[in-house]
Design a protein around this motif. Sequence first.
Motif, mmCIF file in Angstrom:
data_model
loop_
_atom_site.group_PDB
_atom_site.id
_atom_site.type_symbol
_atom_site.label_atom_id
_atom_site.label_comp_id
_atom_site.label_asym_id
_atom_site.label_seq_id
_atom_site.Cartn_x
_atom_site.Cartn_y
_atom_site.Cartn_z
ATOM 1 N N GLY A 109 0.771 -1.235 0.000
ATOM 2 C CA GLY A 109 0.000 0.000 0.000
ATOM 3 C C GLY A 109 0.795 1.274 0.000
ATOM 4 N N SER A 110 2.121 1.221 -0.043
ATOM 5 C CA SER A 110 2.907 2.456 -0.024
ATOM 6 C C SER A 110 3.147 3.022 -1.434
ATOM 7 N N ARG A 111 2.745 2.300 -2.451
ATOM 8 C CA ARG A 111 2.844 2.767 -3.848
ATOM 9 C C ARG A 111 1.518 2.482 -4.539
ATOM 10 N N ASP A 112 1.142 3.371 -5.478
ATOM 11 C CA ASP A 112 -0.104 3.127 -6.200
ATOM 12 C C ASP A 112 0.171 2.423 -7.529
ATOM 13 N N ILE A 113 -0.897 2.101 -8.237
ATOM 14 C CA ILE A 113 -0.785 1.351 -9.499
ATOM 15 C C ILE A 113 0.025 2.113 -10.533
ATOM 16 N N LEU A 114 -0.141 3.423 -10.592
ATOM 17 C CA LEU A 114 0.580 4.218 -11.593
ATOM 18 C C LEU A 114 2.082 4.118 -11.395
ATOM 19 N N ASP A 115 2.524 4.059 -10.157
ATOM 20 C CA ASP A 115 3.957 3.897 -9.893
ATOM 21 C C ASP A 115 4.468 2.568 -10.452
ATOM 22 N N VAL A 116 3.677 1.531 -10.283
ATOM 23 C CA VAL A 116 4.062 0.224 -10.809
ATOM 24 C C VAL A 116 4.135 0.251 -12.337
ATOM 25 N N LEU A 117 3.111 0.854 -12.949
ATOM 26 C CA LEU A 117 3.075 0.917 -14.416
ATOM 27 C C LEU A 117 4.252 1.721 -14.955
ATOM 28 N N ASN A 118 4.576 2.817 -14.309
ATOM 29 C CA ASN A 118 5.710 3.632 -14.762
ATOM 30 C C ASN A 118 7.021 2.884 -14.611
ATOM 31 N N ALA A 119 7.154 2.145 -13.512
ATOM 32 C CA ALA A 119 8.391 1.390 -13.309
ATOM 33 C C ALA A 119 8.540 0.298 -14.368
ATOM 34 N N GLU A 120 7.448 -0.363 -14.703
ATOM 35 C CA GLU A 120 7.501 -1.386 -15.748
ATOM 36 C C GLU A 120 7.870 -0.772 -17.097
ATOM 37 N N GLN A 121 7.315 0.399 -17.389
ATOM 38 C CA GLN A 121 7.601 1.053 -18.669
ATOM 39 C C GLN A 121 9.061 1.505 -18.747
ATOM 40 N N GLU A 122 9.571 2.019 -17.644
ATOM 41 C CA GLU A 122 10.974 2.455 -17.638
ATOM 42 C C GLU A 122 11.911 1.264 -17.821
ATOM 43 N N LEU A 123 11.558 0.142 -17.237
ATOM 44 C CA LEU A 123 12.373 -1.062 -17.409
ATOM 45 C C LEU A 123 12.351 -1.516 -18.868
ATOM 46 N N LEU A 124 11.180 -1.508 -19.482
ATOM 47 C CA LEU A 124 11.080 -1.883 -20.899
ATOM 48 C C LEU A 124 11.887 -0.921 -21.765
ATOM 49 N N ASN A 125 11.771 0.361 -21.497
ATOM 50 C CA ASN A 125 12.488 1.348 -22.303
ATOM 51 C C ASN A 125 14.006 1.144 -22.234
ATOM 52 N N SER A 126 14.499 0.849 -21.046
ATOM 53 C CA SER A 126 15.946 0.660 -20.902
ATOM 54 C C SER A 126 16.396 -0.605 -21.614
ATOM 55 N N ARG A 127 15.585 -1.660 -21.589
ATOM 56 C CA ARG A 127 15.941 -2.888 -22.300
ATOM 57 C C ARG A 127 15.940 -2.675 -23.815
ATOM 58 N N VAL A 128 14.931 -1.981 -24.307
ATOM 59 C CA VAL A 128 14.871 -1.677 -25.747
ATOM 60 C C VAL A 128 16.042 -0.791 -26.152
ATOM 61 N N GLN A 129 16.376 0.171 -25.315
ATOM 62 C CA GLN A 129 17.503 1.049 -25.610
ATOM 63 C C GLN A 129 18.815 0.266 -25.685
ATOM 64 N N LEU A 130 18.967 -0.715 -24.830
ATOM 65 C CA LEU A 130 20.173 -1.532 -24.855
ATOM 66 C C LEU A 130 20.245 -2.356 -26.144
ATOM 67 N N VAL A 131 19.122 -2.945 -26.525
ATOM 68 C CA VAL A 131 19.095 -3.718 -27.777
ATOM 69 C C VAL A 131 19.422 -2.818 -28.965
ATOM 70 N N GLN A 132 18.841 -1.630 -28.978
ATOM 71 C CA GLN A 132 19.084 -0.699 -30.078
ATOM 72 C C GLN A 132 20.539 -0.240 -30.109
ATOM 73 N N ALA A 133 21.109 0.028 -28.957
ATOM 74 C CA ALA A 133 22.492 0.506 -28.886
ATOM 75 C C ALA A 133 23.471 -0.568 -29.339
ATOM 76 N N GLU A 134 23.199 -1.817 -28.973
ATOM 77 C CA GLU A 134 24.085 -2.899 -29.416
ATOM 78 C C GLU A 134 24.030 -3.067 -30.931
ATOM 79 N N ARG A 135 22.840 -2.923 -31.504
ATOM 80 C CA ARG A 135 22.711 -2.950 -32.971
ATOM 81 C C ARG A 135 23.449 -1.771 -33.585
ATOM 82 N N ASP A 136 23.280 -0.581 -33.026
ATOM 83 C CA ASP A 136 23.913 0.628 -33.580
ATOM 84 C C ASP A 136 25.432 0.520 -33.546
#
Length: 463
Positions: free
Chosen positions: A370-397
């Motif tokens: 109860g110390s975090r709301d759903i939006l915090d969870v969703l944002n954390a998941e999105q930031e994790l996805l973004n960093s993984r995609v960025q890593l894949v893109q950077a390795e290709r680049d």
Amino acid sequence: MRRHILVSLLLLSTAAPSSAESLKDAIAQAYSNNPAIAAARARVRQADEGVPIAASGARPGLDLGGSFTQSLSDSFADLGQIWTGGITLRQSIWEGGRIRAGISAAEARIEASRLNLAAQEQALITDTVTAYADVLRTQEIVKLNENQVRVLEQELRASKDRFDVGDVTRTDVAQSEARLAASQATLIAARGNAVFARQAYQRLVGRAPGQLEPLPPLPPLPESEGQALDRAATLSPALGAAKAGEKAAADDVRAAKAGRMPSIGVQASANYTEYSNSAFGASGFDPRVGVTAGMPLFSGGLIAAQVRQAQARQSEALETISLTERQVTEGVSNSWALLQTAEATITAAKSQTSANTLAAEGVRQENMVGSRDILDVLNAEQELLNSRVQLVQAERDRYVAAYQLLESVGAADIALEGTGVQKYDAAANAKRVRGKGWQEFGYDPNPSTDRARNTAPLMGPQQ
């Protein structure tokens, strides 16, 4: 018994993994059969014929001729029918240097065509590496987005369950639904990009990508930007082709100026004439030999215009050299910058992915108490996805930028080592056609049924 055999075969086929396709396989296939390279190889053979064509002016010519005339006059001067036939041998002795200049220009154009072919081969290798890396990148991004959709579906189910017991509000459920819809749309776009990458691969390699192996280690690269620039100035095939083109244009100027010089030749002929009315001429052979000479005094401005035209082509070639030098320098600098940027991005993305993984897990645990709301969870998941995609893109680049750098310095063909493809010999045809200079009917096979001459033989990958 038959059922047991079928089951055994099915198990064997399931257990035996299909052989994966490597980057070397893709490069070998593209280098061997890509239509763009095949057309460039045919252009080299076109240039090869320039030397025999130019040299033919210094070789003897043999002509066979004949004529028939019928006088239609009723007067006393009617000669009746006259039949004439004979053979003439011509040999040029001096053309004012035009033939030699033409041969020199043709040789320079052969050199330019070979270097242009080398530049296109380098570009094809880089494009194939890019397509291969793009297929791997898009496949990985699709997997990441598929996993994200699954995670968000679980989050949505959990939010609905908690809403049913009054633990969260309807707003929390709506936020989960919106984020899932956005993730599904991103997944659709990622799958579309994967289709584009596969089509680009098929265009270059000639077949659809199967199961691709991971990218192999990069070949040795220049140690600094300055070293890369020095190599490019010496080894760039595009720059070499521009310089050879200027040499050919300068020889064209010489050939055009030689048009004002005198020409000397010898000629021998033997003609037979048959008169139907022997009262006005004696039938028989008329052998002759002589020397011809000439020099243009006034051409109506033609020679001067041809010289100016050739000089303008040389001027264009000189500017092309300057342009190519700038393009090569730009290509090296840009590739070096992209390489350095990609390496730095990889380091940052790895650190960011590690931190976001811990943060996402922590936010999920905090949300459960109860110390975090759903939006915090969703944002954390999105930031994790973004960093993984960025890593894949950077390795290709990074990988693509490295090959772009190798192409700029004329070394991308290092990727051909160990592929098992036989390197195309651009000089073999020139040697062959020079030996056909005296063959009047030395044609090549029909191009529509003999396209193998445009390919490089595949010997199979080396172990």
